[in-house]
Design an enzyme around this catalytic site. Structure first.
Site, PDB file in Angstrom:
ATOM      1  N   VAL A  61      58.289  19.912  41.871  1.00  0.00           N
ATOM      2  CA  VAL A  61      57.760  21.316  41.881  1.00  0.00           C
ATOM      3  C   VAL A  61      56.900  21.722  42.949  1.00  0.00           C
ATOM      4  O   VAL A  61      55.947  20.785  43.324  1.00  0.00           O
ATOM      5  CB  VAL A  61      56.912  21.544  40.573  1.00  0.00           C
ATOM      6  CG1 VAL A  61      56.550  23.153  40.348  1.00  0.00           C
ATOM      7  CG2 VAL A  61      57.871  21.360  39.270  1.00  0.00           C
ATOM      8  N   ASP A 109      57.401  15.838  26.303  1.00  0.00           N
ATOM      9  CA  ASP A 109      56.473  15.307  27.206  1.00  0.00           C
ATOM     10  C   ASP A 109      55.212  16.199  27.174  1.00  0.00           C
ATOM     11  O   ASP A 109      54.663  16.772  28.094  1.00  0.00           O
ATOM     12  CB  ASP A 109      56.864  15.174  28.571  1.00  0.00           C
ATOM     13  CG  ASP A 109      56.079  14.393  29.668  1.00  0.00           C
ATOM     14  OD1 ASP A 109      55.146  13.557  29.116  1.00  0.00           O
ATOM     15  OD2 ASP A 109      56.016  14.428  30.743  1.00  0.00           O
ATOM     16  N   LYS A 164      61.314  24.537  41.406  1.00  0.00           N
ATOM     17  CA  LYS A 164      61.688  23.063  41.015  1.00  0.00           C
ATOM     18  C   LYS A 164      62.847  22.920  41.704  1.00  0.00           C
ATOM     19  O   LYS A 164      63.792  23.424  41.258  1.00  0.00           O
ATOM     20  CB  LYS A 164      61.524  23.049  39.511  1.00  0.00           C
ATOM     21  CG  LYS A 164      61.674  21.675  39.288  1.00  0.00           C
ATOM     22  CD  LYS A 164      61.460  21.298  37.556  1.00  0.00           C
ATOM     23  CE  LYS A 164      61.354  19.680  37.470  1.00  0.00           C
ATOM     24  NZ  LYS A 164      60.921  19.310  36.149  1.00  0.00           N
ATOM     25  N   LEU A 179      53.090  20.805  43.879  1.00  0.00           N
ATOM     26  CA  LEU A 179      52.376  21.089  42.862  1.00  0.00           C
ATOM     27  C   LEU A 179      52.677  19.696  42.047  1.00  0.00           C
ATOM     28  O   LEU A 179      51.621  19.511  41.114  1.00  0.00           O
ATOM     29  CB  LEU A 179      52.617  22.161  41.780  1.00  0.00           C
ATOM     30  CG  LEU A 179      52.373  23.672  42.655  1.00  0.00           C
ATOM     31  CD1 LEU A 179      53.055  24.647  41.758  1.00  0.00           C
ATOM     32  CD2 LEU A 179      50.973  23.663  42.848  1.00  0.00           C
ATOM     33  N   GLY A 180      53.843  18.949  41.939  1.00  0.00           N
ATOM     34  CA  GLY A 180      53.995  17.750  41.338  1.00  0.00           C
ATOM     35  C   GLY A 180      55.303  17.386  41.354  1.00  0.00           C
ATOM     36  O   GLY A 180      56.200  18.006  41.528  1.00  0.00           O
ATOM     37  N   GLY A 225      62.656  15.982  39.110  1.00  0.00           N
ATOM     38  CA  GLY A 225      62.501  16.985  40.146  1.00  0.00           C
ATOM     39  C   GLY A 225      60.988  17.118  40.705  1.00  0.00           C
ATOM     40  O   GLY A 225      60.269  16.589  40.000  1.00  0.00           O
ATOM     41  N   GLY A 283      58.358  14.857  39.162  1.00  0.00           N
ATOM     42  CA  GLY A 283      58.514  13.811  37.871  1.00  0.00           C
ATOM     43  C   GLY A 283      60.091  13.459  37.942  1.00  0.00           C
ATOM     44  O   GLY A 283      60.564  13.217  38.972  1.00  0.00           O
TER      45      GLY A 283
END
Length: 320
Positions: A41, A145, A54, A33-34, A39, A36
């Site tokens: 996700v 963020d 995550k 999903l993403g 970590g 950063g």
């Protein structure tokens, strides 16, 4: 600290099965999903259906996020972010990596939602977001963020939920994760100290981002003039001009003050603009027809305004 982008758990392929070291709960990776600084996700399948998983590379960072999610569930009974479901470790040949499982939020991204359904939703969501931020700040945290990527519209009834808490920071400390466009430090308009005004600057930039979906870079010696021009160039942002500039220049000490101003703007906003027409001679029948049409338009806007106000009041009731 290991860089999460180089970690073996940042690119787990679809179908990967993992079992928690301590709780022995099984998960199956569906897709990423993403990713950063703290970590990656994943959408994963579990015994309870779809969840968001995550996986990190630093125990302290993951523990901090877990603590934030726990706090979210205790802030005046409001669930601000995803519900926390499990915390464990994932053992591999390359090492042991901390992870947590959380509620998978299904919804629509903020910017597309507003583009599809109309400008009036912007004020509604900003009022709700500011109420949530006020509760978070009073609990001792700044979101950090804050950006559209970390917000999701769920419902019905439609409301904003927070997705990623990786940048959440205790008030008074240095912001640990940020995105330049929403960061007042990038615009030379303040420090990266975790405080309410840092998040409120980001709220203003989210509103601007709604009408500048591709964003833009800082290109002037006085960035606040650049942002002021960007606001004044978009008719939908003009009613919020003073509120936006107050947030950009750090004049709001807490989210409740900004929220109060946005509510007042929404309450006083005109539902339609009357345009004078050139005088012409009309027959009795035409005059009657036009009056009926004008009455219908007036009634339509009156009902629309009532429904919009009722929805705002409903959201306020949900947030109290």
């Amino acid at each position: 600290m290991m860089n999460s982008t180089k970690s073996p758990v940042c690119n787990l392929p679809t179908g990967t099965r993992l079992v928690g070291k301590w709780h022995q709960k099984p998960y199956k990776i569906v897709k990423q999903l993403g990713s950063g600084a703290t970590g990656t996700v994943y959408l994963a399948d579990s015994a309870h259906g779809d969840i968001a998983l995550k996986i990190g590379v630093n125990n302290m960072a993951i523990t901090s996020e877990v603590n934030v999610l726990k706090h979210f569930s205790k802030v005046q009974g409001q669930i601000l972010g995803p519900s926390l479901l499990d915390v464990d470790d994932y053992s591999t040949n390359e090492g042991t990596f901390p992870f947590y499982a959380m509620e998978y939020l299904k919804g629509e991204e903020l910017l597309p939602f507003i583009r599809k359904r109309g400008d009036e939703w912007l004020g509604i969501f900003i009022v709700q977001l500011l109420g949530d931020l006020d509760r978070l700040h009073r609990a001792g945290w700044a979101f950090g963020d804050l950006k559209p990527d970390n917000l999701l519209v769920v419902g019905p009834p439609s409301r904003i939920r927070w997705m990623d808490v990786g940048g959440t920071t205790l008030l008074g400390r240095s912001i640990k994760e940020y995105t330049e466009f929403y960061d007042r430090g990038y615009w030379n308009l303040g420090t990266r100290k975790a405080e309410p005004s840092y998040d409120l600057f980001a709220v203003a930039m989210i509103m601007i981002n709604c009408y500048y979906p591709k964003r833009f870079n800082k290109n002037e010696d006085k960035p606040h003039f650049q942002l002021k021009k960007a606001i004044e160039a978009k008719p939908a942002l003009l009613p919020y001009r003073q509120v936006l500039m107050n947030a950009i220049l750090g004049k709001y000490v807490d989210a409740q003050l900004m929220r109060k101003d946005v509510v007042e703007l929404i309450s006083n906003k005109k539902t339609y603009t009357h345009k004078p027409q050139r005088k012409t001679r009309k027959t009795h029948k035409e005059t009657k027809k036009q009056k009926g049409k004008g009455s219908y338009i007036f009634d339509f806007f009156l009902v629309s305004s009532f429904l919009l106000l009722a929805y705002i009041l409903y959201l306020f009731g949900q947030m109290m």
